[in-house]
Motif scaffolding. Sequence first.
Motif, PDB file in Angstrom:
ATOM      1  N   MET A  27      45.324  37.068  39.812  1.00 22.12           N
ATOM      2  CA  MET A  27      44.840  37.175  38.438  1.00 22.12           C
ATOM      3  C   MET A  27      46.028  37.477  37.537  1.00 22.12           C
ATOM      4  SD  MET A  27      42.326  36.962  36.317  1.00 22.12           S
ATOM      5  CE  MET A  27      40.806  37.129  37.256  1.00 22.12           C
ATOM      6  N   ILE A  28      46.239  36.609  36.565  1.00 22.25           N
ATOM      7  CA  ILE A  28      47.292  36.793  35.570  1.00 22.25           C
ATOM      8  C   ILE A  28      46.635  37.344  34.321  1.00 22.25           C
ATOM      9  CG2 ILE A  28      49.049  35.651  34.160  1.00 22.25           C
ATOM     10  CD1 ILE A  28      49.089  33.413  36.346  1.00 22.25           C
ATOM     11  N   GLU A  29      47.174  38.437  33.804  1.00 22.40           N
ATOM     12  CA  GLU A  29      46.678  39.050  32.576  1.00 22.40           C
ATOM     13  C   GLU A  29      47.730  38.861  31.494  1.00 22.40           C
ATOM     14  OE1 GLU A  29      44.873  43.097  33.224  1.00 22.40           O
ATOM     15  OE2 GLU A  29      45.908  42.827  35.153  1.00 22.40           O
ATOM     16  N   TRP A  41      42.891  27.089  32.940  1.00 25.61           N
ATOM     17  CA  TRP A  41      41.600  27.620  32.524  1.00 25.61           C
ATOM     18  C   TRP A  41      41.815  29.096  32.295  1.00 25.61           C
ATOM     19  CZ3 TRP A  41      37.581  25.623  36.654  1.00 25.61           C
ATOM     20  CH2 TRP A  41      37.512  24.248  36.606  1.00 25.61           C
ATOM     21  N   PHE A  42      41.097  29.667  31.349  1.00 24.25           N
ATOM     22  CA  PHE A  42      41.288  31.083  31.057  1.00 24.25           C
ATOM     23  C   PHE A  42      40.007  31.678  30.507  1.00 24.25           C
ATOM     24  CE2 PHE A  42      41.765  28.981  27.087  1.00 24.25           C
ATOM     25  CZ  PHE A  42      41.374  29.873  26.110  1.00 24.25           C
ATOM     26  N   PRO A  72      43.163  41.369  43.543  1.00 24.14           N
ATOM     27  CA  PRO A  72      42.951  39.928  43.655  1.00 24.14           C
ATOM     28  C   PRO A  72      41.840  39.486  42.713  1.00 24.14           C
ATOM     29  CG  PRO A  72      41.943  41.051  45.511  1.00 24.14           C
ATOM     30  CD  PRO A  72      42.706  42.102  44.733  1.00 24.14           C
ATOM     31  N   SER A  73      41.790  38.202  42.452  1.00 20.24           N
ATOM     32  CA  SER A  73      40.770  37.656  41.555  1.00 20.24           C
ATOM     33  C   SER A  73      39.362  38.030  41.993  1.00 20.24           C
ATOM     34  CB  SER A  73      40.902  36.137  41.470  1.00 20.24           C
ATOM     35  OG  SER A  73      42.142  35.772  40.905  1.00 20.24           O
ATOM     36  N   LEU A 128      42.782  35.993  30.708  1.00 21.77           N
ATOM     37  CA  LEU A 128      42.759  36.160  32.162  1.00 21.77           C
ATOM     38  C   LEU A 128      42.780  34.781  32.806  1.00 21.77           C
ATOM     39  CD1 LEU A 128      39.947  38.857  32.389  1.00 21.77           C
ATOM     40  CD2 LEU A 128      42.421  39.220  32.303  1.00 21.77           C
ATOM     41  N   ILE A 129      43.723  34.599  33.731  1.00 19.15           N
ATOM     42  CA  ILE A 129      43.932  33.301  34.368  1.00 19.15           C
ATOM     43  C   ILE A 129      43.978  33.503  35.873  1.00 19.15           C
ATOM     44  CG2 ILE A 129      45.537  31.359  34.620  1.00 19.15           C
ATOM     45  CD1 ILE A 129      46.670  32.394  31.811  1.00 19.15           C
TER      46      ILE A 129
END
Length: 148
Positions: free
Chosen positions: A137-139, A46-47, A100-101, A55-56
Amino acid sequence: MTAPGPFAFDPDVPSHVRTLERLETEQVAWLGTIGRDGYPHAVPIWFLWKDGRALIMSEPATAKVRNIRANDRVLLHLEAGADGEQLNVLRGVAELSPEPSTAWLPRIAEAYTAKYDAWLKRLNLTTETMAERYSVMIEITPHTLIAW
């Protein structure tokens, strides 16, 4: 080797317009990373598309997070579309956010909830509990678009 700068979508190029529309509405994409064995690793994710980046949220102990720590080059691949003929692949780099997310929630919670609320409810989650569990959080910043 230095990666090229961020990809700029051109509003006069139909494939760019279609890709951007899909990035803003698609709920599932595939994230490709490079595994420690050198082979590609792909997972559905999901993103949220925000400010030219995907953003994941991820659980911290996943292969994708481990792979990104070792090699930041990634691929974001959208589904093939209803007709199976839409190709939208973004190549770029990923960064693991130092925040963090949960720290991202003031910036993304409204859009994330609007996009995924029905799916979150089926999993007995909220955007807030999702961010707690999927705390990394992956950008992803795209550098190249392959689309037609």
